[in-house]
Design a protein around this motif. Structure first.
Motif, PDB file in Angstrom:
ATOM      1  N   CYS A  54       0.813  -1.212   0.000  1.00  0.00           N
ATOM      2  CA  CYS A  54       0.000   0.000   0.000  1.00  0.00           C
ATOM      3  C   CYS A  54       0.851   1.268   0.000  1.00  0.00           C
ATOM      4  CB  CYS A  54      -0.911   0.033   1.224  1.00  0.00           C
ATOM      5  SG  CYS A  54      -2.250  -1.159   1.191  1.00  0.00           S
ATOM      6  N   THR A  55       2.122   1.143   0.363  1.00  0.00           N
ATOM      7  CA  THR A  55       2.966   2.328   0.519  1.00  0.00           C
ATOM      8  C   THR A  55       3.949   2.524  -0.629  1.00  0.00           C
ATOM      9  OG1 THR A  55       4.659   1.120   1.764  1.00  0.00           O
ATOM     10  CG2 THR A  55       2.859   2.104   3.026  1.00  0.00           C
ATOM     11  N   ASN A  56       3.972   1.643  -1.604  1.00  0.00           N
ATOM     12  CA  ASN A  56       4.949   1.738  -2.686  1.00  0.00           C
ATOM     13  C   ASN A  56       4.742   2.974  -3.540  1.00  0.00           C
ATOM     14  OD1 ASN A  56       6.141  -0.650  -1.919  1.00  0.00           O
ATOM     15  ND2 ASN A  56       5.009  -1.882  -3.373  1.00  0.00           N
ATOM     16  N   LEU A  57       5.860   3.575  -3.946  1.00  0.00           N
ATOM     17  CA  LEU A  57       5.809   4.688  -4.888  1.00  0.00           C
ATOM     18  C   LEU A  57       5.809   4.134  -6.304  1.00  0.00           C
ATOM     19  CD1 LEU A  57       8.448   7.168  -3.420  1.00  0.00           C
ATOM     20  CD2 LEU A  57       5.983   7.380  -3.347  1.00  0.00           C
ATOM     21  N   ILE A  58       5.090   4.795  -7.184  1.00  0.00           N
ATOM     22  CA  ILE A  58       5.100   4.418  -8.596  1.00  0.00           C
ATOM     23  C   ILE A  58       6.160   5.267  -9.288  1.00  0.00           C
ATOM     24  CG2 ILE A  58       3.771   4.419 -10.733  1.00  0.00           C
ATOM     25  CD1 ILE A  58       1.282   3.916  -8.974  1.00  0.00           C
ATOM     26  N   ILE A  59       7.053   4.604 -10.019  1.00  0.00           N
ATOM     27  CA  ILE A  59       8.137   5.295 -10.701  1.00  0.00           C
ATOM     28  C   ILE A  59       7.688   5.595 -12.138  1.00  0.00           C
ATOM     29  CG2 ILE A  59      10.547   5.196 -11.424  1.00  0.00           C
ATOM     30  CD1 ILE A  59      10.124   5.111  -8.365  1.00  0.00           C
ATOM     31  N   PRO A  60       7.579   6.860 -12.496  1.00  0.00           N
ATOM     32  CA  PRO A  60       7.150   7.203 -13.862  1.00  0.00           C
ATOM     33  C   PRO A  60       8.278   6.989 -14.869  1.00  0.00           C
ATOM     34  CG  PRO A  60       7.677   9.179 -12.636  1.00  0.00           C
ATOM     35  CD  PRO A  60       7.819   8.030 -11.666  1.00  0.00           C
ATOM     36  N   LEU A 115       7.596   7.444  10.346  1.00  0.00           N
ATOM     37  CA  LEU A 115       7.637   7.040   8.937  1.00  0.00           C
ATOM     38  C   LEU A 115       7.271   8.217   8.046  1.00  0.00           C
ATOM     39  CD1 LEU A 115       7.689   4.976   6.549  1.00  0.00           C
ATOM     40  CD2 LEU A 115       5.261   4.574   7.063  1.00  0.00           C
ATOM     41  N   MET A 116       6.183   8.902   8.369  1.00  0.00           N
ATOM     42  CA  MET A 116       5.754  10.032   7.550  1.00  0.00           C
ATOM     43  C   MET A 116       6.841  11.113   7.494  1.00  0.00           C
ATOM     44  SD  MET A 116       2.786   9.427   6.220  1.00  0.00           S
ATOM     45  CE  MET A 116       3.151   7.699   6.109  1.00  0.00           C
ATOM     46  N   GLU A 117       7.475  11.349   8.613  1.00  0.00           N
ATOM     47  CA  GLU A 117       8.548  12.342   8.652  1.00  0.00           C
ATOM     48  C   GLU A 117       9.755  11.882   7.827  1.00  0.00           C
ATOM     49  OE1 GLU A 117      11.272  14.019  12.166  1.00  0.00           O
ATOM     50  OE2 GLU A 117       9.116  14.354  12.454  1.00  0.00           O
ATOM     51  N   ALA A 118      10.067  10.590   7.890  1.00  0.00           N
ATOM     52  CA  ALA A 118      11.222  10.053   7.171  1.00  0.00           C
ATOM     53  C   ALA A 118      11.043  10.092   5.655  1.00  0.00           C
ATOM     54  CB  ALA A 118      11.496   8.613   7.623  1.00  0.00           C
ATOM     55  N   ILE A 119       9.814   9.882   5.198  1.00  0.00           N
ATOM     56  CA  ILE A 119       9.609   9.805   3.746  1.00  0.00           C
ATOM     57  C   ILE A 119       9.199  11.126   3.118  1.00  0.00           C
ATOM     58  CG2 ILE A 119       9.048   7.361   3.870  1.00  0.00           C
ATOM     59  CD1 ILE A 119       6.119   8.125   3.396  1.00  0.00           C
ATOM     60  N   GLU A 120       8.871  12.112   3.941  1.00  0.00           N
ATOM     61  CA  GLU A 120       8.395  13.388   3.396  1.00  0.00           C
ATOM     62  C   GLU A 120       9.318  13.990   2.328  1.00  0.00           C
ATOM     63  OE1 GLU A 120       6.288  17.490   4.914  1.00  0.00           O
ATOM     64  OE2 GLU A 120       7.391  16.278   6.354  1.00  0.00           O
ATOM     65  N   PRO A 121      10.653  13.937   2.491  1.00  0.00           N
ATOM     66  CA  PRO A 121      11.522  14.534   1.456  1.00  0.00           C
ATOM     67  C   PRO A 121      11.459  13.817   0.100  1.00  0.00           C
ATOM     68  CG  PRO A 121      12.756  14.156   3.490  1.00  0.00           C
ATOM     69  CD  PRO A 121      11.422  13.490   3.645  1.00  0.00           C
ATOM     70  N   ILE A 145       3.231  15.087   0.280  1.00  0.00           N
ATOM     71  CA  ILE A 145       3.003  14.143   1.374  1.00  0.00           C
ATOM     72  C   ILE A 145       1.523  13.995   1.705  1.00  0.00           C
ATOM     73  CG2 ILE A 145       3.317  15.800   3.254  1.00  0.00           C
ATOM     74  CD1 ILE A 145       4.663  12.183   3.213  1.00  0.00           C
ATOM     75  N   ASP A 146       0.729  15.048   1.574  1.00  0.00           N
ATOM     76  CA  ASP A 146      -0.702  14.943   1.863  1.00  0.00           C
ATOM     77  C   ASP A 146      -1.395  14.018   0.861  1.00  0.00           C
ATOM     78  OD1 ASP A 146      -0.571  16.635   4.091  1.00  0.00           O
ATOM     79  OD2 ASP A 146      -0.820  18.417   2.847  1.00  0.00           O
ATOM     80  N   VAL A 169      -2.309   6.269   0.498  1.00  0.00           N
ATOM     81  CA  VAL A 169      -2.033   5.133   1.379  1.00  0.00           C
ATOM     82  C   VAL A 169      -3.268   4.783   2.198  1.00  0.00           C
ATOM     83  CG1 VAL A 169      -0.700   4.380   3.392  1.00  0.00           C
ATOM     84  CG2 VAL A 169       0.462   5.487   1.476  1.00  0.00           C
ATOM     85  N   GLU A 170      -3.939   5.793   2.737  1.00  0.00           N
ATOM     86  CA  GLU A 170      -5.157   5.544   3.508  1.00  0.00           C
ATOM     87  C   GLU A 170      -6.217   4.854   2.645  1.00  0.00           C
ATOM     88  OE1 GLU A 170      -8.483   7.934   6.168  1.00  0.00           O
ATOM     89  OE2 GLU A 170      -6.930   9.069   5.132  1.00  0.00           O
ATOM     90  N   LYS A 171      -6.381   5.317   1.416  1.00  0.00           N
ATOM     91  CA  LYS A 171      -7.352   4.698   0.498  1.00  0.00           C
ATOM     92  C   LYS A 171      -6.968   3.241   0.226  1.00  0.00           C
ATOM     93  CE  LYS A 171      -7.632   5.113  -4.063  1.00  0.00           C
ATOM     94  NZ  LYS A 171      -7.489   5.754  -5.331  1.00  0.00           N
ATOM     95  N   ASN A 172      -5.672   2.995  -0.015  1.00  0.00           N
ATOM     96  CA  ASN A 172      -5.215   1.632  -0.281  1.00  0.00           C
ATOM     97  C   ASN A 172      -5.463   0.713   0.900  1.00  0.00           C
ATOM     98  OD1 ASN A 172      -4.294   2.505  -2.754  1.00  0.00           O
ATOM     99  ND2 ASN A 172      -2.159   2.616  -2.163  1.00  0.00           N
TER     100      ASN A 172
END
Length: 82
Positions: free
Chosen positions: A14-20, A55-61, A66-67, A73-76
């Motif tokens: 649910c947390t994976n980023l999609i790489i364009p 976690l949210m703080e670590a991945i924000e950059p 982030i919102d 993530v919440e939807k997933n």
């Protein structure tokens, strides 16, 4: 710590980023590096080493907005729990 391996795998996905698609190798490599850092932080959270807020703080950059990421993530997770 999440010990149910199926739930752990599903929550992690649910947390994976999609790489364009990228124009340059450097851009692609940077996006892959960012995605790897998100994956590492997520694993730490699932292992109980850091909190959700850490976690949210670590991945924000590494997340463009982030919102939007949190909403996705919440939807997933909600779809996973249905």
């Amino acid at each position: 710590m999440i010990t149910d391996l199926f739930l752990r795998r599903e929550l992690h996905s649910c947390t994976n980023l999609i790489i364009p698609i990228c124009d340059t190798d450097e851009e692609f490599n940077q996006l892959m590096s960012d995605a790897h850092k998100v994956q590492q932080a997520t694993t730490k959270m699932l292992n109980g080493e850091i909190s959700l807020w850490e976690l949210m703080e670590a991945i924000e950059p590494f997340v463009p907005d982030i919102d939007d990421y949190c909403d996705e993530v919440e939807k997933n997770i909600c779809q996973l729990m249905e």
